[in-house]
Design an enzyme around this catalytic site. Sequence first.
Site, PDB file in Angstrom:
ATOM      1  N   LYS A 186      -3.875 -26.608  -5.975  1.00 44.78           N
ATOM      2  CA  LYS A 186      -4.088 -25.504  -6.908  1.00 44.78           C
ATOM      3  C   LYS A 186      -3.488 -24.242  -6.302  1.00 44.78           C
ATOM      4  O   LYS A 186      -4.067 -23.628  -5.401  1.00 44.78           O
ATOM      5  CB  LYS A 186      -5.564 -25.272  -7.198  1.00 44.78           C
ATOM      6  CG  LYS A 186      -5.783 -24.295  -8.378  1.00 44.78           C
ATOM      7  CD  LYS A 186      -7.031 -23.466  -8.248  1.00 44.78           C
ATOM      8  CE  LYS A 186      -6.835 -22.225  -7.427  1.00 44.78           C
ATOM      9  NZ  LYS A 186      -5.920 -21.208  -8.048  1.00 44.78           N
ATOM     10  N   GLU A 189      -3.173 -18.442  -9.222  1.00 45.51           N
ATOM     11  CA  GLU A 189      -2.811 -18.327 -10.638  1.00 45.51           C
ATOM     12  C   GLU A 189      -1.751 -17.266 -10.894  1.00 45.51           C
ATOM     13  O   GLU A 189      -1.120 -17.272 -11.963  1.00 45.51           O
ATOM     14  CB  GLU A 189      -4.054 -18.034 -11.482  1.00 45.51           C
ATOM     15  CG  GLU A 189      -4.796 -16.758 -11.152  1.00 45.51           C
ATOM     16  CD  GLU A 189      -5.886 -16.957 -10.117  1.00 45.51           C
ATOM     17  OE1 GLU A 189      -6.876 -16.203 -10.160  1.00 45.51           O
ATOM     18  OE2 GLU A 189      -5.754 -17.866  -9.269  1.00 45.51           O
ATOM     19  N   GLY A 239      -6.984 -18.218   2.074  1.00 46.56           N
ATOM     20  CA  GLY A 239      -7.212 -17.054   1.222  1.00 46.56           C
ATOM     21  C   GLY A 239      -8.146 -16.082   1.900  1.00 46.56           C
ATOM     22  O   GLY A 239      -8.257 -16.043   3.129  1.00 46.56           O
ATOM     23  N   GLY A 240      -8.845 -15.304   1.093  1.00 47.39           N
ATOM     24  CA  GLY A 240      -9.726 -14.284   1.618  1.00 47.39           C
ATOM     25  C   GLY A 240     -11.070 -14.822   2.068  1.00 47.39           C
ATOM     26  O   GLY A 240     -11.458 -15.951   1.745  1.00 47.39           O
ATOM     27  N   GLY A 244     -13.225 -18.064   0.756  1.00 42.26           N
ATOM     28  CA  GLY A 244     -13.494 -19.127   1.700  1.00 42.26           C
ATOM     29  C   GLY A 244     -14.974 -19.421   1.839  1.00 42.26           C
ATOM     30  O   GLY A 244     -15.378 -20.585   1.981  1.00 42.26           O
ATOM     31  N   GLU A 261      -8.558 -21.338   6.227  1.00 40.92           N
ATOM     32  CA  GLU A 261      -7.667 -20.361   6.866  1.00 40.92           C
ATOM     33  C   GLU A 261      -7.863 -19.051   6.119  1.00 40.92           C
ATOM     34  O   GLU A 261      -7.413 -18.907   4.976  1.00 40.92           O
ATOM     35  CB  GLU A 261      -6.206 -20.822   6.788  1.00 40.92           C
ATOM     36  CG  GLU A 261      -5.929 -22.091   7.580  1.00 40.92           C
ATOM     37  CD  GLU A 261      -5.989 -21.892   9.078  1.00 40.92           C
ATOM     38  OE1 GLU A 261      -5.944 -20.723   9.518  1.00 40.92           O
ATOM     39  OE2 GLU A 261      -6.081 -22.889   9.806  1.00 40.92           O
ATOM     40  N   CYS A 300      -1.511 -12.434   6.181  1.00 43.84           N
ATOM     41  CA  CYS A 300      -2.791 -12.562   6.883  1.00 43.84           C
ATOM     42  C   CYS A 300      -2.670 -12.205   8.357  1.00 43.84           C
ATOM     43  O   CYS A 300      -3.627 -11.738   8.968  1.00 43.84           O
ATOM     44  CB  CYS A 300      -3.352 -13.965   6.708  1.00 43.84           C
ATOM     45  SG  CYS A 300      -2.303 -15.283   7.366  1.00 43.84           S
ATOM     46  N   GLU A 403      -9.781  -5.993   5.807  1.00 48.79           N
ATOM     47  CA  GLU A 403      -8.403  -6.398   5.550  1.00 48.79           C
ATOM     48  C   GLU A 403      -7.881  -5.709   4.292  1.00 48.79           C
ATOM     49  O   GLU A 403      -8.383  -5.922   3.197  1.00 48.79           O
ATOM     50  CB  GLU A 403      -8.339  -7.922   5.385  1.00 48.79           C
ATOM     51  CG  GLU A 403      -6.932  -8.463   5.319  1.00 48.79           C
ATOM     52  CD  GLU A 403      -6.909  -9.974   5.259  1.00 48.79           C
ATOM     53  OE1 GLU A 403      -5.977 -10.579   5.813  1.00 48.79           O
ATOM     54  OE2 GLU A 403      -7.827 -10.564   4.647  1.00 48.79           O
TER      55      GLU A 403
END
Length: 509
Positions: A186, A189, A239-240, A244, A261, A300, A403
């Site tokens: 996935k 989007e 992702g963030g 996560g 990650e 990241c 971040e």
Amino acid sequence: MANTTDTRAARADRTHHLGGEWRPAASGATREILDPADARPFAVVAEGDAHDADLAVAAARRAFDTGDWPRTPVAERAALLRRVAGLLVRDREELGLLESRDAGKTAEEGRVDVDCVADAFRYFADLVAAEAPGRVVDAGTPDVHSVVVHEPVGVCALITPWNYPLLQASWKIAPALAAGNTFVVKPSEITPLTTIALIRLLVEAGLPAGTANLVTGPGDTVGARLAAHPDVDLVSFTGGLAGGTKVAHAAADTVKKVALELGGKNPNVVFADACATEEGFDTAVDQALNAAFIHSGQVCSAGSRFIVEEPVRERFVTELARRARLIRLGRGTADGVECGPLVSERQRERTEEYVASALAEGAALRCGGKRPEASPDRPATGWFYEPTVLDHCHRGMRVVREEVFGPVLTVETFRTEDEAVALANDTEYGLAGAVWTTDAGRARRVAGRLRHGTVWINDFHPYLPQAEWGGYGRSGTGRELGPAGLAEYRETKHVYQNLAPRPVRWFAG
């Protein structure tokens, strides 16, 4: 409207790949993909939901339980991965431009990403092909044969981020296939197009139907269902931190394997001795710019925290700000552009919020801090933001702790080695960091004390497919690339064979 300039761009009725077939979303829903440089739609993809995720998992489950790929000899699996690498090289220009237009990065960054993706497929092909079939364990008797073997995990759900769509997909897909798994991927989007193109290349390379499945759609529906699905054996998410955490909670009920990650707030530590010569100074400045502003800071591992020794602080920051003002912003596909737009309007607004909070908390704006003026290569409707340097920052500021994922560099100052290490480690993340010094002993000491998954010495951002990539703290629990990246997608089995079975006679009878 559909893209008419790129033959591999998505079509609304052909962006879900389930069981070897290209399909629309079950509901018929679609989503427009916007060009970050001008906010105009240039492609349409299917907008999936939990039902589409169920269909994809069912296809992957059938392919794993009854299909050919998990039982395909390792040499044949490796050969397919190498064919994919060759197709990526063939389509390098096309894919690089598509990545640029979809994610906003420069075309050259897109091309480099394709090169790295091809390298990843070659690496995992070579790694799995060179492995021994199993590790024999000495049982101490000739009547017992004991061996430890590796097997595929099963059905893998692979959820990838918007900033490096093709690269991050490859870091999951290549080892998953090398290990013999089937998968559902996935993509984000908002940047799904090169992942769709990659699935087409897998099909072209001869991957059996049902091995690779793709659903495009939002994380809170498609991603959430994949993470919780009882027929998924492993979920890998990049992702963030917030996303996560949700994935980990969703996966807990079925106790599936989870690889996360997540984010980073990465220190770039520069000691004064690194700047003792003009060449050393110029190199450190150049790398600080690269660390912070590649892909508009939407990385990241971006070196978004600049931590500099007091004696060279003013000179360094002055030059850093001067050169940051000269960075050429514009559409990523335009000649001479060095930095593209942010990926979305929300991402730009988020960046603006962080800069405003930093200024309110006492930071000094050395450059940037605003939207640039429009130009032929920089439409007013695009989501551009000037590279920004914030001086006199401290750990109490949100912009230092959290971040940003935008072109914002904060500056902190230290006076001693211990203080430098304390500042660099004073973060809930632990993804990457760097140390600049000409003192070899100091380099080793500081690198050894930094609590970050990757530490660069006198460099920033390079990675090797052969090395592990992962983080400490809230930067995640996964390991990608290197042997550990392959191990994520395997189960370990101990096969114990008694060649001369005899009665045990534990009990009288």
